[in-house]
Write a protein that holds these residues in place. Sequence first.
Motif, short mmCIF file in Angstrom:
data_model
loop_
_atom_site.label_atom_id
_atom_site.label_comp_id
_atom_site.label_asym_id
_atom_site.label_seq_id
_atom_site.Cartn_x
_atom_site.Cartn_y
_atom_site.Cartn_z
N PHE A 48 0.85 -1.19 0.00
CA PHE A 48 0.00 0.00 0.00
C PHE A 48 0.89 1.24 0.00
O PHE A 48 1.92 1.28 0.67
CB PHE A 48 -0.90 0.02 1.24
CG PHE A 48 -2.04 -0.96 1.18
CD1 PHE A 48 -3.00 -0.87 0.18
CD2 PHE A 48 -2.16 -1.95 2.14
CE1 PHE A 48 -4.05 -1.77 0.13
CE2 PHE A 48 -3.21 -2.85 2.10
CZ PHE A 48 -4.16 -2.76 1.09
N GLY A 49 0.47 2.26 -0.74
CA GLY A 49 1.25 3.49 -0.82
C GLY A 49 2.25 3.49 -1.95
O GLY A 49 2.94 4.48 -2.18
N GLY A 50 2.35 2.35 -2.65
CA GLY A 50 3.27 2.27 -3.78
C GLY A 50 4.67 1.90 -3.37
O GLY A 50 4.99 1.74 -2.19
N GLY A 51 5.52 1.76 -4.36
CA GLY A 51 6.91 1.39 -4.11
C GLY A 51 7.26 0.10 -4.84
O GLY A 51 6.38 -0.63 -5.30
N PRO A 52 8.56 -0.18 -4.96
CA PRO A 52 9.00 -1.35 -5.71
C PRO A 52 8.79 -2.65 -4.94
O PRO A 52 8.70 -2.67 -3.72
CB PRO A 52 10.49 -1.09 -5.92
CG PRO A 52 10.88 -0.29 -4.71
CD PRO A 52 9.69 0.59 -4.42
#
Length: 227
Positions: free
Chosen positions: A55-59
Amino acid sequence: MRFDIVTLFPDLFDGYLTQGLLGKAIERNLTQIHRHNLRDFAPDTTHRPVDDKPFGGGPGMLIQVEPTVKCVEAVQAQSTTPARTILLTPQGKRFNQPMAEDFAVSERLILLCGRYEGFDQRVTDILEPEEVSVGDFVLNGGEVAAMLIIDAVVRLIPGVLGDEQSNIDDSFSRGNRLLEFPQYTRPREFRGHSVPDVLLSGDHGAIAKWREEQTQLRTNERRSDLL
């Protein structure tokens, strides 16, 4: 002593568990090592996914909380003896010989092997494991770290080593928190390099003194932080 390994890749341990002193310790029932596939606890039994995007994005991907918690709870229920749960993470307390000695007096250890970007934070919040790191570097997963911990702990179990004095005098061990002195065996001379005369003297007092001096010298040269 029993180890329970929670992993996505249980087959990685096949060769490791059959070799050397560890293999002999398992054969003699001095230790038991059980592997648990995290995918067996996946909510979707068709494809058995246990990871998802953060959640919140990222790799990368995270290992989900539901299968992890259910797996550990199922493993805990396999014995009336509660297990210490160890989560292997670069953010944990640095593993060392005193920690290995502490683990060796436990009856059960559960080793949680992470993958990808690690575990959902709620795994730590719910299970409250001891977080342990094997060094300031990142591995592809916790399996190699689990092998390292098992190797360090198993050799401390009574009966595993042929000479119980071995694990007392080793570097960092309870009988010697410094680096171990240099050792030699046959031949006495090789390409101009000879065994120190004192080791051939038969004078046990002189040998003990030389070894103590070498321990101090080697530690000062290589790991002065231990002094």
